[in-house]
Design a protein around this motif. Structure first.
Motif, short mmCIF file in Angstrom:
data_model
loop_
_atom_site.label_atom_id
_atom_site.label_comp_id
_atom_site.label_asym_id
_atom_site.label_seq_id
_atom_site.Cartn_x
_atom_site.Cartn_y
_atom_site.Cartn_z
N GLN A 145 0.83 -1.20 0.00
CA GLN A 145 0.00 0.00 0.00
C GLN A 145 0.86 1.26 0.00
N ALA A 146 1.96 1.24 0.77
CA ALA A 146 2.87 2.37 0.78
C ALA A 146 3.50 2.57 -0.59
N ALA A 147 3.85 1.45 -1.24
CA ALA A 147 4.46 1.52 -2.57
C ALA A 147 3.52 2.14 -3.59
N LYS A 148 2.28 1.68 -3.61
CA LYS A 148 1.30 2.21 -4.56
C LYS A 148 1.01 3.67 -4.28
N ARG A 149 0.91 4.03 -3.01
CA ARG A 149 0.67 5.43 -2.63
C ARG A 149 1.76 6.34 -3.17
N ASP A 150 3.00 5.84 -3.21
CA ASP A 150 4.13 6.66 -3.65
C ASP A 150 4.51 6.41 -5.10
N GLY A 151 3.58 5.87 -5.87
CA GLY A 151 3.72 5.84 -7.32
C GLY A 151 4.35 4.62 -7.95
N ALA A 152 4.62 3.57 -7.18
CA ALA A 152 5.24 2.37 -7.75
C ALA A 152 4.23 1.58 -8.57
N SER A 153 4.74 0.93 -9.61
CA SER A 153 3.91 0.07 -10.45
C SER A 153 4.31 -1.40 -10.34
N VAL A 154 5.49 -1.65 -9.75
CA VAL A 154 6.02 -3.01 -9.59
C VAL A 154 6.50 -3.16 -8.15
N PHE A 155 6.26 -4.36 -7.59
CA PHE A 155 6.70 -4.61 -6.21
C PHE A 155 7.42 -5.95 -6.16
N LEU A 156 8.68 -5.92 -5.72
CA LEU A 156 9.47 -7.13 -5.53
C LEU A 156 9.22 -7.67 -4.13
#
Length: 262
Positions: A207-218
């Motif tokens: 959720q933090a990643a998506k909030r800060d604009g990420a499109s890919v999560f390892l």
């Protein structure tokens, strides 16, 4: 006398202590912590004006895109968490209720926990450097890496630090960026021989990643199911077990080749 009381009055009177106990329990501290999505940081960028990754002894590339380490924010080891907090946390997607002992060492104060976490971060940075230089075949006696990220503790940024070093020194191995210009986030510990370990709190970190604009999560492969549990729409999961595998997946992502999925 009890014999003169009606059954209804007896039940009402006997229920008073029970209600009182329930009221006290509702506000009594419980052995849990409440966690939520925390901050993220691009390890290819700067932190408070200082590059997160500084390298001397080898040519350094100018990079595009982001490799974003993620965190969770948890209530402190001494914070009072009552039943209302727990119930609220259970019914919110952006909160998790965790046993206190699974987050903080038992019997340690907030300052002691902070020292433990900072020491774990320092050890993680050393391991991340060794893993990246070994993967690239660089001599650690000649290539010096300084990692600087204040106010973040724990070992869970290890994988992202290693990938950042690889990107700054070698990119995708063919003159381009390892990120392909994307905003890529992730989590995972790292060992000196490049093995990726599990960390916890993954559903909050996505959720933090998506909030800060990420499109890919390892994500460490063993935590795929946790990552899928509350996965934000539009965020692609890539499972990893080693630094080499993570690099190969990012290269394949840029080429349009086959990329592992959770």
């Amino acid at each position: 006398m009890l014999s003169s009381l009606t059954r209804t009055r007896a039940v009402l009177l006997s229920s008073v202590p029970v209600v009182a106990l329930l009221a006290v329990a509702a506000f009594a501290p419980l052995p849990f912590v409440i966690a939520q999505p925390g901050s993220t940081a691009n390890v290819l960028g700067e932190n408070n004006g200082t590059p997160v990754i500084s390298i001397t002894g080898a040519p350094v590339r100018k990079t595009e895109g982001a490799l974003r380490m993620t965190t969770i924010l948890a209530s402190g080891p001494s914070a009072d968490v009552d039943a209302q907090d727990v119930v609220d946390g259970w019914f919110r997607e952006d909160r998790s209720v965790l046993p206190r002992d699974s987050v903080y060492p038992s019997g340690k104060s907030g300052k002691e926990v902070e020292k433990v976490n900072l020491r774990a971060m320092e050890e993680s940075q050393h391991e991340a450097t060794r893993a990246a230089l070994a993967y690239l075949g660089e001599d650690p006696a000649k290539v010096k890496v300084d990692l600087s990220l204040a106010d973040v503790g724990g070992p869970s940024a290890g994988l992202l630090f290693s990938l950042g070093i690889v990107d700054k020194l070698d990119g995708d191995g063919a003159g381009g960026d390892l990120t392909g210009g994307r905003n890529i986030a992730g989590t995972g510990t790292i060992t000196a021989d490049g093995r990726v370990g599990e960390v916890g709190g993954v559903s909050l970190k996505t959720q933090a990643a998506k909030r800060d604009g990420a499109s890919v999560f390892l994500v460490p492969r063993g935590e795929c199911s946790d990552a899928r549990a509350e996965l934000p729409e539009g965020l692609r999961l890539i499972p990893v077990t080693t630094l080499k595998g993570a690099v190969e997946s990012l290269r394949a992502l840029e080429r349009g080749g086959g990329v592992p999925s959770c």
